[in-house]
Design an enzyme around this catalytic site. Structure first.
Site, mmCIF file in Angstrom:
data_model
loop_
_atom_site.group_PDB
_atom_site.id
_atom_site.type_symbol
_atom_site.label_atom_id
_atom_site.label_comp_id
_atom_site.label_asym_id
_atom_site.label_seq_id
_atom_site.Cartn_x
_atom_site.Cartn_y
_atom_site.Cartn_z
ATOM 1 N N GLU A 85 -0.113 -2.592 -4.926
ATOM 2 C CA GLU A 85 -0.788 -0.951 -4.625
ATOM 3 C C GLU A 85 -1.793 -1.016 -5.464
ATOM 4 O OE1 GLU A 85 -2.351 1.928 -3.243
ATOM 5 O OE2 GLU A 85 -1.243 3.141 -2.261
ATOM 6 N N HIS A 90 -3.791 2.062 10.297
ATOM 7 C CA HIS A 90 -4.521 3.072 11.332
ATOM 8 C C HIS A 90 -5.656 3.192 10.498
ATOM 9 C CE1 HIS A 90 -4.072 7.075 9.305
ATOM 10 N NE2 HIS A 90 -3.674 6.708 8.778
ATOM 11 N N ASP A 140 -4.065 -6.350 -3.879
ATOM 12 C CA ASP A 140 -5.258 -6.496 -3.013
ATOM 13 C C ASP A 140 -4.756 -6.819 -1.605
ATOM 14 O OD1 ASP A 140 -7.419 -6.008 -1.191
ATOM 15 O OD2 ASP A 140 -8.822 -7.078 -2.438
ATOM 16 N N PHE A 141 -4.125 -5.922 -1.240
ATOM 17 C CA PHE A 141 -3.459 -6.442 0.291
ATOM 18 C C PHE A 141 -4.578 -7.282 1.387
ATOM 19 C CE2 PHE A 141 -3.194 -2.010 1.540
ATOM 20 C CZ PHE A 141 -4.698 -1.895 2.056
ATOM 21 N N GLY A 178 1.047 -1.489 0.397
ATOM 22 C CA GLY A 178 -0.314 0.354 -0.141
ATOM 23 C C GLY A 178 1.063 0.980 -0.113
HETATM 24 C C1 LIG Z 1 -2.605 6.569 3.799
HETATM 25 S S1 LIG Z 1 -2.199 6.056 2.571
HETATM 26 C C2 LIG Z 1 -1.101 5.199 2.292
HETATM 27 C C3 LIG Z 1 0.135 5.458 1.247
HETATM 28 C C4 LIG Z 1 1.776 5.430 2.354
HETATM 29 N N1 LIG Z 1 2.002 4.130 1.908
HETATM 30 C C5 LIG Z 1 2.433 6.157 2.513
HETATM 31 O O1 LIG Z 1 2.591 5.669 3.753
HETATM 32 O O2 LIG Z 1 2.804 7.579 2.024
HETATM 33 C C6 LIG Z 1 -2.648 4.393 2.221
HETATM 34 C C7 LIG Z 1 -2.188 3.868 1.003
HETATM 35 O O3 LIG Z 1 -3.291 2.201 0.999
HETATM 36 C C8 LIG Z 1 -3.190 1.567 -0.319
HETATM 37 N N2 LIG Z 1 -4.326 0.572 -0.125
HETATM 38 C C9 LIG Z 1 -5.849 0.935 0.216
HETATM 39 N N3 LIG Z 1 -6.807 -0.213 -0.036
HETATM 40 C C10 LIG Z 1 -5.540 -1.156 0.031
HETATM 41 C C11 LIG Z 1 -5.906 -2.829 -0.637
HETATM 42 N N4 LIG Z 1 -6.822 -3.418 -0.164
HETATM 43 N N5 LIG Z 1 -4.471 -3.229 -1.226
HETATM 44 C C12 LIG Z 1 -3.358 -2.200 -1.376
HETATM 45 N N6 LIG Z 1 -3.470 -1.337 -1.123
HETATM 46 C C13 LIG Z 1 -4.247 -0.455 0.125
HETATM 47 C C14 LIG Z 1 -4.443 2.885 -0.723
HETATM 48 O O4 LIG Z 1 -4.323 3.258 -2.239
HETATM 49 C C15 LIG Z 1 -3.031 3.758 -0.249
HETATM 50 O O5 LIG Z 1 -2.491 4.720 -0.926
#
Ligand SMILES: C[S@@+](CC[C@H](N)C(=O)[O-])C[C@H]1O[C@@H](n2cnc3c(N)ncnc32)[C@H](O)[C@@H]1O
Length: 349
Positions: free
Chosen positions: A209, A255, A236-237, A186
């Protein structure tokens, strides 16, 4: 109000007066920010980039109502971000340059977009039901962003702007592997991965991502000059993450999610991490007392439009334990209240 000893010397009535003043200040801040948010949303600061303009001219350029706009401008000018240069004509002040570029402009655009903004007004319902109506409408903030390319770009840029210095601080915390691969789960645009790969020339990275951010991440990692050591994969994580990396980063992921969803994500990582691998969780850690901390404010955003929450160290330890990890260390990164929680996989019994 801040100094307990001083307020202890006041009568209850005097303390109540201080409380009233505190609330009055908060209320005015909300009203003023509402005006600024509306001006940003219709593009007024950008129209003032080259110099002063009249409210009528701005109304024309921003397809706005001149009378409503005049009132929003007048209030904003009272904050110090703009000034009146002639009756009905406004310009940005030096402080107002913050409305043209940078973190706070991005935050105002993201947090102030109509649905995110409305979700704060729905906290009464969330308080009653425990669930944000925003989630019932959109599924999750990330589903919401996935169908809004402009909002998605603002969000990704905001993450980079907010966390670039956190990522650099993490490179100095002696927790990164020097060789092998780190998996950034992510990873957004790749703010953290780019900083890591620049700091560790032998390290490789893989960033997972959602499809919405994959191209943006590829472009950013190329701009940062590390694309030759970085792979970006869509995924998808909750389903799967790349297997066998030396370290896994979950930065500002946990969080965003409930305990159940967070444990699901951690279990997916647990199934991919080698026995001697390291998990790095970057998030704020809630203090156990009443002191002011940004984590307590951001927690309200988590309540209003995510299914997530900020957590204390004890809550992180319990969550990690539930997914087969041991919390080894919490390191304060000394930037914006951010910490890295270092954890290792516990061998299955
Ligand atoms: C708050 S952002 C944090 C981005 C980065 N890790 C940072 O700290 O700057 C959360 C990230 O999780 C990704 N995300 C949300 N659900 C996801 C999923 N099911 N699988 C992969 N990534 C996901 C979002 O697209 C987003 O970019």
């Amino acid at each position: 109000m801040e100094n307990q000893e001083e307020s202890g010397a006041l009568t209850v009535d005097e303390q109540a007066e201080q409380g009233s003043a505190l609330l009055a200040g908060m209320h005015r801040t909300v009203l003023r920010f509402s005006a600024i948010r509306a001006l940003v949303a219709i593009g007024v600061p950008e129209q003032l980039r080259e110099g002063p303009r009249s409210a009528a001219d701005l109304a024309d350029r921003c397809q706005a109502d001149a009378s409503a706009l005049t009132r929003l401008l007048r209030t904003t000018a009272s904050t110090g971000l703009m000034r009146t240069v002639a009756p009905g004509t406004y310009e940005l002040t030096g402080a107002g340059q913050a409305l043209l570029d940078g973190t706070e402009l991005l935050r105002t655009r993201h947090s102030g977009n109509p649905e995110m903004w409305a979700s704060l007004g729905e906290l009464t319902e969330t308080a009653r039901t425990g669930r944000a109506p925003f989630l019932d409408r959109f599924g999750s903030t990330y589903n919401y962003l996935s169908t809004r390319p402009a909002g998605s770009a603002v969000f990704d840029a905001l993450m980079t702007s907010l966390y670039e210095s956190v990522a650099i601080s993490l490179t100095q915390a002696s927790v990164l592997p020097e060789t092998g691969t780190i998996a950034d789960i992510g990873g957004g645009k790749g703010t953290f991965l780019a900083a890591f790969l620049k700091a560790e020339p032998e390290l490789r990275g893989v960033l997972l991502e959602m499809p919405r951010s994959v191209e943006v991440a590829r472009e950013y990692l190329a701009e940062e000059g590390v694309a030759d050591r970085a792979e970006v994969v869509a995924g998808d994580f909750f389903a799967a993450v790349p297997v066998g990396a030396q370290a896994y980063l979950l930065s500002h992921i946990i969080h965003n999610w409930s305990d159940k969803e967070s444990a699901d994500i951690l279990r997916v990582v647990r199934s991919a991490i080698p026995a001697d691998g390291r998990l790095l969780v970057v998030d704020m850690v809630l203090p156990d007392d009443d002191r002011e901390h940004y984590a307590k404010d951001l927690d309200i955003r988590m309540l209003a439009s995510f299914d997530g929450k900020e957590r204390s160290e004890a809550e992180f330890a319990e969550l990690l334990d539930s997914a087969g990890f041991r919390l080894d260390q919490v390191i304060d990164l000394d930037v914006a209240g951010e910490c890295v929680i270092v954890a290792s996989p516990v061998p299955a019994a």
